[in-house]
Design an enzyme around this catalytic site. Structure first.
Site, PDB file in Angstrom:
ATOM      1  N   ASP A  49       0.913  -1.239  -0.004  1.00  0.00           N
ATOM      2  CA  ASP A  49      -0.085  -0.050   0.209  1.00  0.00           C
ATOM      3  C   ASP A  49       0.980   1.250  -0.173  1.00  0.00           C
ATOM      4  O   ASP A  49       0.139   2.413  -0.149  1.00  0.00           O
ATOM      5  CB  ASP A  49      -0.979  -0.045   1.217  1.00  0.00           C
ATOM      6  CG  ASP A  49      -0.149  -0.096   2.580  1.00  0.00           C
ATOM      7  OD1 ASP A  49       0.873  -0.291   2.687  1.00  0.00           O
ATOM      8  OD2 ASP A  49      -1.053  -0.150   3.716  1.00  0.00           O
ATOM      9  N   ASP A  88      -1.163  -6.079  -0.356  1.00  0.00           N
ATOM     10  CA  ASP A  88      -1.424  -5.546   0.969  1.00  0.00           C
ATOM     11  C   ASP A  88      -2.873  -4.988   0.896  1.00  0.00           C
ATOM     12  O   ASP A  88      -3.274  -4.719   0.126  1.00  0.00           O
ATOM     13  CB  ASP A  88      -0.816  -4.016   1.348  1.00  0.00           C
ATOM     14  CG  ASP A  88       0.698  -4.155   1.951  1.00  0.00           C
ATOM     15  OD1 ASP A  88       0.933  -5.215   2.543  1.00  0.00           O
ATOM     16  OD2 ASP A  88       1.217  -3.223   2.002  1.00  0.00           O
ATOM     17  N   LYS A 118      -1.357  -9.512   2.591  1.00  0.00           N
ATOM     18  CA  LYS A 118      -0.755  -9.088   3.988  1.00  0.00           C
ATOM     19  C   LYS A 118      -1.498  -8.059   4.671  1.00  0.00           C
ATOM     20  O   LYS A 118      -2.157  -7.202   4.081  1.00  0.00           O
ATOM     21  CB  LYS A 118       0.702  -8.501   3.460  1.00  0.00           C
ATOM     22  CG  LYS A 118       1.500  -8.051   4.676  1.00  0.00           C
ATOM     23  CD  LYS A 118       3.024  -7.759   4.151  1.00  0.00           C
ATOM     24  CE  LYS A 118       2.923  -6.155   3.759  1.00  0.00           C
ATOM     25  NZ  LYS A 118       2.492  -5.028   4.668  1.00  0.00           N
ATOM     26  N   GLU A 120      -1.495  -5.840   8.259  1.00  0.00           N
ATOM     27  CA  GLU A 120      -0.925  -5.222   9.718  1.00  0.00           C
ATOM     28  C   GLU A 120      -1.710  -5.592  11.158  1.00  0.00           C
ATOM     29  O   GLU A 120      -2.819  -5.699  11.125  1.00  0.00           O
ATOM     30  CB  GLU A 120      -0.777  -3.786   9.660  1.00  0.00           C
ATOM     31  CG  GLU A 120       0.021  -3.257   8.230  1.00  0.00           C
ATOM     32  CD  GLU A 120       0.236  -1.723   8.257  1.00  0.00           C
ATOM     33  OE1 GLU A 120      -0.067  -1.030   9.176  1.00  0.00           O
ATOM     34  OE2 GLU A 120       0.816  -1.256   7.173  1.00  0.00           O
ATOM     35  N   GLU A 186       9.099  -4.489  10.907  1.00  0.00           N
ATOM     36  CA  GLU A 186       9.479  -3.381  10.383  1.00  0.00           C
ATOM     37  C   GLU A 186      10.042  -2.495  11.512  1.00  0.00           C
ATOM     38  O   GLU A 186       9.459  -2.388  12.589  1.00  0.00           O
ATOM     39  CB  GLU A 186       8.381  -2.539   9.736  1.00  0.00           C
ATOM     40  CG  GLU A 186       8.544  -1.028   9.146  1.00  0.00           C
ATOM     41  CD  GLU A 186       7.866  -0.672   8.132  1.00  0.00           C
ATOM     42  OE1 GLU A 186       8.163   0.352   7.599  1.00  0.00           O
ATOM     43  OE2 GLU A 186       6.957  -1.318   7.721  1.00  0.00           O
TER      44      GLU A 186
END
Length: 278
Positions: A49, A88, A118, A120, A186
């Site tokens: 993204d 994403d 994916k 978060e 990250e």
């Protein structure tokens, strides 16, 4: 890809099985030409993204939509013959409920052909990850700095220092238990990232998380130096294509203004050249 093609894309079980072997190579891709460039060299082409910031000039990833991810995801899948596409899930497409996440993940996969998504979030997203994986949606998790939560985190800062290490470790174990086939770390301190990597049975893919992760990911435009004014600490510049492009465009502009381009070799005569004897 035709049925007779000698190429076959990598799939999530193969990525998971790479734990502890040769490091995984991951770069972002947003277009068909970009996918063709990374495909021979990468295990995963991540349709991040980050496309909102890299290609659309957005200040963060928060404005990226499902339609944007589908458009770019479809373009990337067309350019791959070997690397696995992972797309994403954009902000607001999965946080409300596992059911919402499934609807949007299924749409991303069906409309792009990508074999995985994916999302978060750590322990608080474990229920959603488990819901998806039980229903045939392979999930790559993403913990540590999660850019979609930048307003809550207070900026793009390192996550896992000063009492946060246990929480990040708990997030890693939670997404593994929920069924994620890999997890992005990250901006996690390298010592913590190494401990997480050693404790998990799924691959860790680092971005600003040290060399001990099972793989590495970067935004391709960053490592190619396409942005001359953006230099995060965790990015190594492997080229300076932004500077090269600037020089080339400046040369073109100078030749146009000086009427040096186009030359005769770039132009067409009024009449066809005479044909010689047969």
């Amino acid at each position: 890809m035709s049925a007779t093609s000698p190429h076959r894309s990598v799939l999530p079980p193969e990525i998971r099985a790479r734990k502890g072997t040769a490091p995984l190579v991951v770069l972002t891709a947003y277009t068909t030409p970009g996918a063709r460039l990374v495909d021979p060299h990468c295990d995963i082409a991540l349709v991040g993204d980050s496309v909102g910031m890299v290609l659309h000039g957005m200040p963060s990833t928060l404005g990226v939509t499902m339609e944007m991810m589908i458009l770019h995801g479809r373009s990337v899948v067309k350019g791959l013959t070997r690397a696995m596409a992972v797309i994403d899930m954009p902000f607001g497409s999965y946080e409300e409920s596992p059911q919402q996440a499934y609807r949007n993940a299924a749409r991303l996969m069906a409309e792009t052909g990508a074999p995985a998504v994916k999302l978060e979030g750590g322990a608080h997203m474990a229920e959603t990850i488990a819901f998806l994986t039980r229903r045939g949606v392979p999930v790559m998790a993403h913990i540590g700095l999660t850019p979609q939560a930048v307003n809550t985190l207070g900026g793009y800062k390192v996550v896992g220092r000063e009492g946060e290490a246990d929480s990040v470790m708990e997030d890693a174990r939670a997404v593994e238990s929920a069924g994620a086939f890999a997890v992005v770390l990250e901006k996690v301190p390298m010592g913590l990232a190494a401990r997480i990597t050693q404790s998990l049975t799924i691959p860790t893919i680092g971005i600003g998380a040290g060399v001990q992760c099972d793989g590495q990911v970067l935004v391709v435009d960053d490592m190619l130096g396409l942005f001359t004014d953006f230099r995060p600490k965790f990015v190594k510049r492997y080229a300076e294509l932004g500077r090269t492009a600037d020089e080339a465009i400046a040369a073109y502009a100078a030749e146009v203004r000086g009427r040096q381009f186009p030359g005769e070799e770039h132009s067409f005569p009024d009449t066809l050249p005479a044909k010689g004897p047969k």
